[in-house]
Write a protein that holds these residues in place. Structure first.
Motif, PDB file in Angstrom:
ATOM      1  N   MET A  45      -8.471  15.645  -9.061  1.00  0.00           N
ATOM      2  CA  MET A  45      -9.285  15.713  -7.855  1.00  0.00           C
ATOM      3  C   MET A  45     -10.611  16.392  -8.187  1.00  0.00           C
ATOM      4  N   SER A  46     -11.727  15.719  -7.894  1.00  0.00           N
ATOM      5  CA  SER A  46     -13.029  16.307  -8.199  1.00  0.00           C
ATOM      6  C   SER A  46     -13.338  17.426  -7.218  1.00  0.00           C
ATOM      7  N   ASN A  47     -14.143  18.378  -7.676  1.00  0.00           N
ATOM      8  CA  ASN A  47     -14.505  19.498  -6.813  1.00  0.00           C
ATOM      9  C   ASN A  47     -15.318  19.038  -5.611  1.00  0.00           C
ATOM     10  N   ASP A  48     -16.087  17.975  -5.785  1.00  0.00           N
ATOM     11  CA  ASP A  48     -16.923  17.476  -4.682  1.00  0.00           C
ATOM     12  C   ASP A  48     -16.087  16.892  -3.543  1.00  0.00           C
ATOM     13  N   SER A  49     -14.855  16.518  -3.848  1.00  0.00           N
ATOM     14  CA  SER A  49     -14.015  15.888  -2.818  1.00  0.00           C
ATOM     15  C   SER A  49     -13.181  16.888  -2.032  1.00  0.00           C
ATOM     16  N   ILE A  50     -13.272  18.160  -2.381  1.00  0.00           N
ATOM     17  CA  ILE A  50     -12.482  19.182  -1.688  1.00  0.00           C
ATOM     18  C   ILE A  50     -13.081  19.434  -0.301  1.00  0.00           C
ATOM     19  N   PRO A  51     -12.295  19.306   0.766  1.00  0.00           N
ATOM     20  CA  PRO A  51     -12.834  19.590   2.106  1.00  0.00           C
ATOM     21  C   PRO A  51     -13.155  21.071   2.246  1.00  0.00           C
ATOM     22  N   MET A  52     -14.329  21.346   2.821  1.00  0.00           N
ATOM     23  CA  MET A  52     -14.790  22.723   2.923  1.00  0.00           C
ATOM     24  C   MET A  52     -15.084  23.081   4.379  1.00  0.00           C
ATOM     25  N   SER A  53     -14.939  24.363   4.685  1.00  0.00           N
ATOM     26  CA  SER A  53     -15.285  24.862   6.013  1.00  0.00           C
ATOM     27  C   SER A  53     -16.793  24.945   6.159  1.00  0.00           C
ATOM     28  N   ASP A  54     -17.249  25.180   7.371  1.00  0.00           N
ATOM     29  CA  ASP A  54     -18.665  25.481   7.579  1.00  0.00           C
ATOM     30  C   ASP A  54     -18.982  26.849   6.987  1.00  0.00           C
ATOM     31  N   GLU A  55     -20.253  27.134   6.790  1.00  0.00           N
ATOM     32  CA  GLU A  55     -20.644  28.443   6.267  1.00  0.00           C
ATOM     33  C   GLU A  55     -20.261  29.545   7.241  1.00  0.00           C
ATOM     34  N   ASP A  56     -19.760  30.660   6.694  1.00  0.00           N
ATOM     35  CA  ASP A  56     -19.427  31.801   7.540  1.00  0.00           C
ATOM     36  C   ASP A  56     -20.630  32.738   7.644  1.00  0.00           C
ATOM     37  N   MET A  57     -20.423  33.919   8.214  1.00  0.00           N
ATOM     38  CA  MET A  57     -21.535  34.828   8.460  1.00  0.00           C
ATOM     39  C   MET A  57     -22.194  35.328   7.177  1.00  0.00           C
ATOM     40  N   TYR A  58     -21.483  35.195   6.051  1.00  0.00           N
ATOM     41  CA  TYR A  58     -22.043  35.621   4.773  1.00  0.00           C
ATOM     42  C   TYR A  58     -22.593  34.450   3.957  1.00  0.00           C
ATOM     43  N   GLY A  59     -22.621  33.265   4.571  1.00  0.00           N
ATOM     44  CA  GLY A  59     -23.150  32.093   3.880  1.00  0.00           C
ATOM     45  C   GLY A  59     -22.165  31.465   2.910  1.00  0.00           C
ATOM     46  N   GLN A  60     -20.888  31.833   3.022  1.00  0.00           N
ATOM     47  CA  GLN A  60     -19.880  31.278   2.138  1.00  0.00           C
ATOM     48  C   GLN A  60     -19.111  30.152   2.828  1.00  0.00           C
ATOM     49  N   ARG A  61     -18.694  29.178   2.020  1.00  0.00           N
ATOM     50  CA  ARG A  61     -17.817  28.114   2.503  1.00  0.00           C
ATOM     51  C   ARG A  61     -16.479  28.229   1.788  1.00  0.00           C
ATOM     52  N   HIS A  62     -15.429  27.801   2.457  1.00  0.00           N
ATOM     53  CA  HIS A  62     -14.083  27.997   1.926  1.00  0.00           C
ATOM     54  C   HIS A  62     -13.319  26.677   1.948  1.00  0.00           C
ATOM     55  N   PRO A  63     -12.560  26.391   0.898  1.00  0.00           N
ATOM     56  CA  PRO A  63     -11.772  25.158   0.870  1.00  0.00           C
ATOM     57  C   PRO A  63     -10.752  25.116   2.002  1.00  0.00           C
ATOM     58  N   VAL A  64     -10.549  23.948   2.543  1.00  0.00           N
ATOM     59  CA  VAL A  64      -9.498  23.724   3.537  1.00  0.00           C
ATOM     60  C   VAL A  64      -8.247  23.337   2.748  1.00  0.00           C
ATOM     61  N   GLU A  65      -7.329  24.266   2.631  1.00  0.00           N
ATOM     62  CA  GLU A  65      -6.189  24.068   1.737  1.00  0.00           C
ATOM     63  C   GLU A  65      -5.113  23.172   2.353  1.00  0.00           C
ATOM     64  N   ASN A  66      -4.430  22.444   1.472  1.00  0.00           N
ATOM     65  CA  ASN A  66      -3.242  21.699   1.855  1.00  0.00           C
ATOM     66  C   ASN A  66      -2.349  21.607   0.609  1.00  0.00           C
ATOM     67  N   PRO A  67      -1.064  21.293   0.769  1.00  0.00           N
ATOM     68  CA  PRO A  67      -0.145  21.278  -0.382  1.00  0.00           C
ATOM     69  C   PRO A  67      -0.591  20.346  -1.508  1.00  0.00           C
ATOM     70  N   ASP A  68      -1.177  19.191  -1.165  1.00  0.00           N
ATOM     71  CA  ASP A  68      -1.598  18.245  -2.202  1.00  0.00           C
ATOM     72  C   ASP A  68      -2.737  18.831  -3.035  1.00  0.00           C
ATOM     73  N   LEU A  69      -3.683  19.487  -2.363  1.00  0.00           N
ATOM     74  CA  LEU A  69      -4.799  20.112  -3.074  1.00  0.00           C
ATOM     75  C   LEU A  69      -4.277  21.181  -4.035  1.00  0.00           C
ATOM     76  N   ILE A  70      -3.396  22.033  -3.537  1.00  0.00           N
ATOM     77  CA  ILE A  70      -2.877  23.131  -4.356  1.00  0.00           C
ATOM     78  C   ILE A  70      -2.127  22.592  -5.565  1.00  0.00           C
ATOM     79  N   ALA A  71      -1.265  21.590  -5.349  1.00  0.00           N
ATOM     80  CA  ALA A  71      -0.488  21.026  -6.451  1.00  0.00           C
ATOM     81  C   ALA A  71      -1.401  20.391  -7.498  1.00  0.00           C
TER      82      ALA A  71
END
Length: 288
Positions: free
Chosen positions: A1-27
């Protein structure tokens, strides 16, 4: 799985985005991580190979590896490199006799009770920020170089950082460091200790530093601040927020980041009494 295809959250108050995790991504990413670990150079993988040979399996399991993936936003290449640096640094900091023991008060920290009791870095429990980040409170005025060993104090910092990472939300969202140098004296500015701690945080311990909130900087801050920026490096420098002025003004500034009184220690005018000795005792009783 390419890094560009990982679903991400919107930016938070610190300007960071976070992956939206699921079992398939983790595996998928754990599988990629194993491949990247196998490709580390002999130098970079030296500590990791020792850990696999000497650690209890539960200390280097998928939950352990997942902390590094989360820290590196599921970039398996960077996570593998961080694991390599982590174990090389852990061996350097703890020595061969303790590096492969559990990160507990009766394990890897069994000889560091004096440094732990100083309370340079303390976990603000049970508080979290609104996103679930652990909050670490650092007060350099606690330092007295006649009462601690520098290397032991670094190990104490490792312990507090790992305690913060026991929270899955902190692994995902990061940690907020709240520094309180208001009462620090120039004799307490330990440049070597500062450098050693920052070397452990940068690229080693799997912690995402969401923000470094510096509150009530003292008059000598003009001396300390360049050192902090130097040791943090370019990426972490962007996480620094400095709050000065009256107690009320600093609390108001912190509240803009969700750090309200009910999430802050009494030293800053908050509601939480940091009973560090009790915290340590409770963790020791729980074999943590």
């Amino acid at each position: 799985m390419s890094n560009d295809s990982i679903p991400m959250s919107d930016e938070d108050m610190y300007g960071q985005r976070h992956p939206v995790e699921n079992p398939d991504l983790i595996a998928a990413k754990l599988e990629e991580l194993e491949e990247e670990l196998s490709q580390l150079s002999d130098e970079d993988s030296q500590g990791w190979k020792q850990a696999k040979a000497k650690c209890s399996p539960d200390l280097i399991n998928d939950d352990f590896k997942l902390m590094f993936l989360r820290c590196e936003v599921f970039n398996a290449d960077l996570a593998a490199k961080r694991i390599g640096k982590y174990w090389n640094k852990r061996i350097s900091v703890f020595g061969q006799d303790k590096a492969f023991l559990p990160m507990t008060l009766d394990g890897a920290l069994k000889d560091d009770h004096i440094s732990l009791g100083v309370g340079l870095a303390r976990l603000v429990v049970p508080a979290k920020d609104p996103a679930g980040r652990s909050i670490i409170f650092a007060d350099p005025s606690k330092l007295d170089s006649t009462k601690y060993d520098r290397e032991s104090m670094v190990r104490a910092t490792w312990y507090v950082m790992h305690a913060a990472l026991e929270s899955v939300d902190a692994q995902k969202m990061g940690v907020v460091m709240v520094a309180y140098p208001k009462h620090v004296q120039i004799t307490q500015v330990d440049r070597k200790l500062m450098k050693l701690n920052m070397e452990s945080i940068k690229g080693c311990i799997p912690v995402r530093l969401a923000a470094f909130q510096i509150c009530h900087p003292p008059e000598i801050f003009s001396i300390i601040f360049p050192l902090i920026k130097l040791f943090l490096g370019e990426r972490l420098r962007k996480r620094i927020k400095v709050h000065s002025g009256s107690d009320e003004r600093v609390l108001e500034q912190l509240s803009k980041y969700g750090l309200t009184k009910d999430r802050l220690p009494t030293e800053l005018g908050g509601a939480i009494v940091l009973e560090h000795d009790n915290w340590l005792s409770e963790r020791k009783s729980s074999s943590l």
